[in-house]
Design a protein around this motif. Sequence first.
Motif, short mmCIF file in Angstrom:
data_model
loop_
_atom_site.label_atom_id
_atom_site.label_comp_id
_atom_site.label_asym_id
_atom_site.label_seq_id
_atom_site.Cartn_x
_atom_site.Cartn_y
_atom_site.Cartn_z
N LEU A 11 26.81 40.06 51.20
CA LEU A 11 27.74 39.29 50.49
C LEU A 11 27.36 38.71 49.21
N HIS A 24 32.78 34.70 47.69
CA HIS A 24 31.65 35.22 46.94
C HIS A 24 32.07 35.69 45.54
N LEU A 51 37.80 40.66 54.21
CA LEU A 51 37.50 41.11 53.05
C LEU A 51 37.74 40.15 51.87
N GLU A 53 25.22 49.59 47.05
CA GLU A 53 25.06 47.97 47.12
C GLU A 53 25.11 47.70 48.59
N SER A 79 40.85 44.21 58.62
CA SER A 79 39.79 44.32 57.79
C SER A 79 39.97 43.51 56.37
N PHE A 80 41.11 44.08 55.93
CA PHE A 80 41.48 43.35 54.43
C PHE A 80 41.42 41.92 54.62
N LEU A 112 30.28 46.77 38.63
CA LEU A 112 29.45 48.14 39.10
C LEU A 112 29.96 49.22 38.29
N THR A 150 32.68 49.47 55.67
CA THR A 150 32.96 48.57 54.69
C THR A 150 32.25 47.24 54.86
N PHE A 151 32.17 46.85 56.05
CA PHE A 151 31.53 45.53 56.24
C PHE A 151 30.06 45.67 56.16
N LEU A 205 48.90 49.90 49.48
CA LEU A 205 48.53 51.03 50.67
C LEU A 205 49.34 51.00 51.81
N ALA A 236 32.32 46.77 48.58
CA ALA A 236 33.10 47.02 49.59
C ALA A 236 34.63 47.00 49.18
N TRP A 237 35.16 46.38 48.54
CA TRP A 237 36.45 46.17 48.31
C TRP A 237 36.94 47.74 47.39
N LYS A 238 36.19 47.94 46.65
CA LYS A 238 36.67 49.33 45.96
C LYS A 238 36.64 50.51 46.90
N LEU A 290 36.40 51.92 57.90
CA LEU A 290 36.64 50.39 58.42
C LEU A 290 35.14 49.78 58.77
N ILE A 328 30.22 42.86 47.59
CA ILE A 328 31.60 42.63 48.05
C ILE A 328 32.49 43.41 47.29
N GLU A 329 32.48 43.59 45.98
CA GLU A 329 33.10 44.36 44.84
C GLU A 329 32.97 45.86 45.67
N LEU A 343 36.49 42.66 39.21
CA LEU A 343 35.69 43.39 40.05
C LEU A 343 35.31 44.55 38.94
N ILE A 399 36.87 50.45 50.40
CA ILE A 399 38.09 50.43 51.25
C ILE A 399 39.19 50.93 50.79
N ILE A 400 39.54 50.06 49.46
CA ILE A 400 40.78 50.68 48.80
C ILE A 400 40.97 51.88 48.27
#
Lengths: 486, 226
Positions: A145, B212, B205, A235, B201-202, B224, A138-139, B165, A153-155, A135, A150-151, B221, A157-158
Amino acid sequence: MMTVLLLILVLAPTAAVVGCLVQRSARVAEMLNLAAASAVFLAVLPLLGLSLGGPHLYWDGYIVLDPAAAWVLLCTAIVYLLASIYAVGYMRLLGEEERLPGFYALFAGFALTMLCAPLMNNVGVYWIMIELTTLVSTFLVGFELGRESIEAAWKYIIVVSAGISLALLGTVLFYWGGSLVLGPTYDMTWAVLREVAPRINPTVLTLAFLLVLVGFGTKVGLAPMHTWLPDAHSEGPAPVSAMLSGALLNTAMLGIARFVSVVDVAHLGPMPHTVLVALGAFSLFVAALFIVRQEEIKRLMAYSSVEHMGVLALGFGFGGPLGIAGALYHMLNHSLNKSLMFFGAGSAMRSYGSKEIRKIRGVFGRLPVTGALWLAGAVAITGAPPFGLFLSEITILRAGLGGPNVWAVAVMVVLLIVIFIGFLAHFRRMYFDDRGDTSAVGQNQSGWCVLPMWLALIPLLVLGVWWPHALWQFFMQIAAQLGGGS
Amino acid sequence: MPISHLTPLASSLFSLLAIISLVLVFVMLGSRWLKDYLLAFAVESWLIAALSATVGYYGHYPELYLVAILTILFRGLLLPYLILRIIRRLGVERELHIAMQPSSSLVAGALLVIFAFVVSSHLGAQLGLAGTVAVLALTVMLSMKLIGFLMLAVRHQAISQILGLLVLENGIFLGTQILVPGMPLLLELVILFDLLVVVASFGVLVRYLMTHVGSTDSRELKRLVG
């Protein structure tokens, strides 16, 4: 004495977090973080010696300090210190002055979670600490930013939260198996789990172990659960990448090593080790494929992390005193070396304004000192002598030859050679290919950025030519505690 | 062992609550409206709280009452409220592009439940617990796990992924209440707290994604790779 040192470990980063949050000056924040990192490093050194002589328990048995935990702490503390020095120079280049205090608060918080996790004696609390590392980091991954960060970070954490929830399921099954033996309520510490494991039903134990392995394996970045790793590592800002790669992965690897030692005493046969070896070999395979064809400099480093986690998994999988010692030695070498590599990549990226390998040409001309250090690191990370990784990889190979999984040794040798060629081919192009950019203007690198690279390379060289005897004895004690393998 | 000597009433109550929770997961699977997901999740959390209280009553674990209250507060009220706020801010009401039609995902979900049942009845037989509520608990736990992964895989909206989740977590929590009711209280509390942090956190995000990336659709997404 030990209590004081452990308190420093926790309080120094906490103080840095609070300090960075209450004041708004970036200069003060970076110094606070650096001070915390130095304090942590100085506190860990004596802990290493004090941890000898078995597990020491604190705070009603919630905290355990054994040599294995101390070793992982050492790797974390080294990377934290190096990354904090590097961050001072690197983060100023980003031009985000007003957000820097927040960055350093997160950075110290991330270090705090990683310093706590190895010390957790309760398996459930260990899981929670690992989840917390995700957690916080992630930030840090998404700090810049940009769309890509961000992409990533999202991937991150999920994928990692989903993966690690499997580890929770496995942990619950371990507890359930134990509760059929010990009664409904007991403290699930590592020691209790090892004691009760032989009496847990083997089917439950197998299922629980596989779930835990996949779960924490996601966090370690073992293929095929590694998909978040290249994104997150490439990233984030360079100091964050170094922390993720050099420190975080080890922290989760310790959990796997401990679970392997739990199931080792339960007579499940060679299954746990074979699975770990297979995952390790597959990680090497995936990493080799992606390293050879890689186009981005930081993703190259990230796949190299997948490779080295694979090597660690092979070391713990081969088991035995030799395998465990090799894996632990490799852990330290990798932490040093990967920090060096990410620092170099970060500086090169800033200097050329691109992550793409084909746009980075003539590094020697533009960055003489940084470039030389980075090239030496590249030679080291591919496992060439006289650096530490050569020794540790050879030790792991020797461990494998004595065990039942000789096929994996052959696979490992071939893939390491492929990676050696592929990895250094990229560096040859960046350093010696004259096409493209020839405007070799020597650029001055901030001392903050160059110093940590020296600090990483010199020990790496020393560890490559001299494996201290005291260290060997230290590893033997860890190996004895982790069960000595199959 | 509490599981082997339960009164028939207790064990049918446990089974009822567990099965309704499983049915609610299918509600989530069969709908494409985000509010339905959220509602199903909230009801499921209340059911789990009821389950905790029932287990606490029949199994004489007074601390489970506390867990039940906290479950209602955190999972039943606070988390749905937080997610509702995210949904409102996004202005996305439903899944527009689904990789798998709701009908097909229902079938896939049913297959996963069968798989979970096979695994858990095998485990139950090994442990001499065949036919007890433990097998049911394992089945529900594993199927919610698998269906949560299915949802993560076929849904693209950020909210759906968060809820996927949470279904994973709910499954584990539900199974824990029946299988290991004596698990130390501290752990349950920390896991509840942890969940809150996850959702917070979510939330942050998702806001970043909006500003962004300009979308919360995970199909956007794809930069990458390699």
